[in-house]
Design a protein around this motif. Sequence first.
Motif, PDB file in Angstrom:
ATOM      1  N   LEU A 131       0.844  -1.209   0.000  1.00  0.00           N
ATOM      2  CA  LEU A 131       0.000   0.000   0.000  1.00  0.00           C
ATOM      3  C   LEU A 131       0.875   1.254   0.000  1.00  0.00           C
ATOM      4  O   LEU A 131       0.417   2.341   0.372  1.00  0.00           O
ATOM      5  N   GLY A 132       2.134   1.087  -0.365  1.00  0.00           N
ATOM      6  CA  GLY A 132       3.047   2.235  -0.370  1.00  0.00           C
ATOM      7  C   GLY A 132       3.337   2.721   1.040  1.00  0.00           C
ATOM      8  O   GLY A 132       3.666   3.890   1.230  1.00  0.00           O
ATOM      9  N   TRP A 133       3.211   1.849   2.020  1.00  0.00           N
ATOM     10  CA  TRP A 133       3.454   2.157   3.442  1.00  0.00           C
ATOM     11  C   TRP A 133       2.465   3.202   3.977  1.00  0.00           C
ATOM     12  O   TRP A 133       2.765   3.911   4.932  1.00  0.00           O
ATOM     13  N   ILE A 134       1.307   3.303   3.360  1.00  0.00           N
ATOM     14  CA  ILE A 134       0.257   4.236   3.829  1.00  0.00           C
ATOM     15  C   ILE A 134      -0.740   3.425   4.649  1.00  0.00           C
ATOM     16  O   ILE A 134      -1.144   2.334   4.221  1.00  0.00           O
ATOM     17  N   PRO A 135      -1.165   3.932   5.824  1.00  0.00           N
ATOM     18  CA  PRO A 135      -2.082   3.124   6.626  1.00  0.00           C
ATOM     19  C   PRO A 135      -3.444   2.924   5.967  1.00  0.00           C
ATOM     20  O   PRO A 135      -3.951   3.821   5.296  1.00  0.00           O
ATOM     21  N   ASP A 136      -3.991   1.739   6.178  1.00  0.00           N
ATOM     22  CA  ASP A 136      -5.348   1.435   5.738  1.00  0.00           C
ATOM     23  C   ASP A 136      -6.279   1.930   6.856  1.00  0.00           C
ATOM     24  O   ASP A 136      -6.165   1.495   8.011  1.00  0.00           O
ATOM     25  N   LEU A 137      -7.181   2.844   6.531  1.00  0.00           N
ATOM     26  CA  LEU A 137      -8.005   3.468   7.577  1.00  0.00           C
ATOM     27  C   LEU A 137      -8.885   2.446   8.301  1.00  0.00           C
ATOM     28  O   LEU A 137      -9.222   2.628   9.476  1.00  0.00           O
ATOM     29  N   ASP A 138      -9.241   1.361   7.599  1.00  0.00           N
ATOM     30  CA  ASP A 138     -10.027   0.315   8.284  1.00  0.00           C
ATOM     31  C   ASP A 138      -9.212  -0.330   9.395  1.00  0.00           C
ATOM     32  O   ASP A 138      -9.744  -0.647  10.459  1.00  0.00           O
ATOM     33  N   LEU A 164       1.735  10.903   3.915  1.00  0.00           N
ATOM     34  CA  LEU A 164       0.300  10.620   3.934  1.00  0.00           C
ATOM     35  C   LEU A 164      -0.428  11.481   2.917  1.00  0.00           C
ATOM     36  O   LEU A 164      -0.255  12.707   2.911  1.00  0.00           O
ATOM     37  N   PRO A 165      -1.258  10.866   2.047  1.00  0.00           N
ATOM     38  CA  PRO A 165      -2.109  11.685   1.172  1.00  0.00           C
ATOM     39  C   PRO A 165      -3.093  12.491   2.037  1.00  0.00           C
ATOM     40  O   PRO A 165      -3.423  12.077   3.160  1.00  0.00           O
ATOM     41  N   ARG A 166      -3.543  13.619   1.478  1.00  0.00           N
ATOM     42  CA  ARG A 166      -4.412  14.494   2.258  1.00  0.00           C
ATOM     43  C   ARG A 166      -5.659  13.747   2.760  1.00  0.00           C
ATOM     44  O   ARG A 166      -6.082  13.918   3.910  1.00  0.00           O
ATOM     45  N   GLU A 167      -6.211  12.837   1.917  1.00  0.00           N
ATOM     46  CA  GLU A 167      -7.448  12.160   2.360  1.00  0.00           C
ATOM     47  C   GLU A 167      -7.165  11.208   3.536  1.00  0.00           C
ATOM     48  O   GLU A 167      -8.023  11.015   4.406  1.00  0.00           O
ATOM     49  N   GLN A 196       6.210  16.988  -4.422  1.00  0.00           N
ATOM     50  CA  GLN A 196       4.878  17.530  -4.133  1.00  0.00           C
ATOM     51  C   GLN A 196       5.045  18.715  -3.199  1.00  0.00           C
ATOM     52  O   GLN A 196       6.094  18.879  -2.566  1.00  0.00           O
ATOM     53  N   ASP A 197       3.982  19.530  -3.092  1.00  0.00           N
ATOM     54  CA  ASP A 197       4.035  20.658  -2.168  1.00  0.00           C
ATOM     55  C   ASP A 197       4.037  20.146  -0.739  1.00  0.00           C
ATOM     56  O   ASP A 197       3.570  19.041  -0.459  1.00  0.00           O
ATOM     57  N   GLU A 198       4.529  20.986   0.157  1.00  0.00           N
ATOM     58  CA  GLU A 198       4.546  20.604   1.569  1.00  0.00           C
ATOM     59  C   GLU A 198       3.102  20.437   2.054  1.00  0.00           C
ATOM     60  O   GLU A 198       2.280  21.332   1.873  1.00  0.00           O
ATOM     61  N   PRO A 199       2.767  19.282   2.633  1.00  0.00           N
ATOM     62  CA  PRO A 199       1.387  19.099   3.102  1.00  0.00           C
ATOM     63  C   PRO A 199       1.114  19.927   4.354  1.00  0.00           C
ATOM     64  O   PRO A 199       2.058  20.430   4.978  1.00  0.00           O
ATOM     65  N   PRO A 200      -0.156  20.052   4.746  1.00  0.00           N
ATOM     66  CA  PRO A 200      -0.426  20.797   5.981  1.00  0.00           C
ATOM     67  C   PRO A 200       0.096  20.046   7.193  1.00  0.00           C
ATOM     68  O   PRO A 200       0.361  18.853   7.127  1.00  0.00           O
ATOM     69  N   SER A 201       0.216  20.771   8.285  1.00  0.00           N
ATOM     70  CA  SER A 201       0.585  20.141   9.549  1.00  0.00           C
ATOM     71  C   SER A 201      -0.694  19.617  10.212  1.00  0.00           C
ATOM     72  O   SER A 201      -1.746  20.254  10.122  1.00  0.00           O
TER      73      SER A 201
END
Length: 371
Positions: A131-138, A164-167, A196-201
């Motif tokens: 999953l590209g080391w992104i957490p699965d929200l479930d 982390l993607p914004r969503e 990519q642009d710096e994401p929000p904090s």
Amino acid sequence: MKIEEFTLERIQSLYENTVEYNLSDSGVHPYSLRELLSPEQQNALLDVELGYGWTNGKVELRQAIANLHPNRTPDHVIVTNGSAEANFLLVMSVLEPGDELVVFVPNYLQIWGWARAIGVTVKEVLLREELGWIPDLDDVRKAVSGRTKMMTVCNPNNPTGSVLPRETMDGLVAIARHHGIYLHADEVYKGAELDQDEPPSFADLYEKAIITSGLSKAMALPGLRIGWLVGPVEEIYASWQRKDYTSITTGAVSEFVAEIAVQPGKRQEILSRSKKILRENLALLQRWVNANGDLFSFVPPKAGGMAFIRYAMPVNSTELVHRLREERGIMLLPGDVYGLDRHIRIGVGAPAHHLETGLERLADFVRSDLK
Ligand SMILES: Cc1ncc(COP(=O)(O)O)c(C=O)c1O
């Protein structure tokens, strides 16, 4: 109180200063004071009075850090000795024995270790390579319960460099808000995003968020030992009470330099230098992985100073790393320190010729000497 060995840091402190090619660092090749400061600033540094200062951080520095966020004041900020002290104070201020904490692994395991040491129940959510080391929200929804006090995330992540993607950020905030729990984010690699642009904090997305940040990683100034927490006034005050018992203040010289480094223009200049070094080195690493694709593979990091690489050789990662250091003079970090064998962590913030030589030696070793 018993505390488990922080193997990641222990291995580095034992060997990183004596090995010929250190590729175990997770940051970016550091600045010297001469490179960072103008001649006028260097001169002004000589007049800094070496007193104690403020135990929660010089007010001008706290204001400059607050300015990195909308609607924050110096009361939302405490300055600490490295982000390591920020993480320590966070645990001691927010968590108590018997509380439940949700962490993501692989991760920098400092909060994990302190929390377990003081009797917190630590629940792990596994990040998956596919999953590209992104957490699965479930997975996160299943881990967070009525007993959870805090969830802690490292974004960008150490060791995978995932962002982390914004969503997903919004999803984590929604879960935290639903349960009314703290959401802590270690954002010490934020600002070193490569394409990519710096994401929000997280501090700007949720009222019960507390973030750790500092100057050691994306900002390439680890020797200053400057970190901070930003969060709700009450929790920041609680961490200040604990800081009186730990290190009292940060150094006056470091605070002077930090105040210059966090001004928006200077911060962008520093981050541009970091990203230039990281992008060039990552391209080099990608070429090397392509050329050695029969043995090595990785999800390229989206940010920060390191890559987490899977290997196919039938050898334990700690054994591999010790042999590489002893027999070839290069130092990497074993996946074992993150609980994920058959992986190695390679720093991509080192000078290019270090990385190049290190990778050559690594390929040569696994092809000729590893039985
Ligand atoms: C995610 C993360 N947080 C905190 C730290 C501590 O950094 P420092 O105390 O140098 O700011 C590190 C160091 O490797 C890290 O990787």
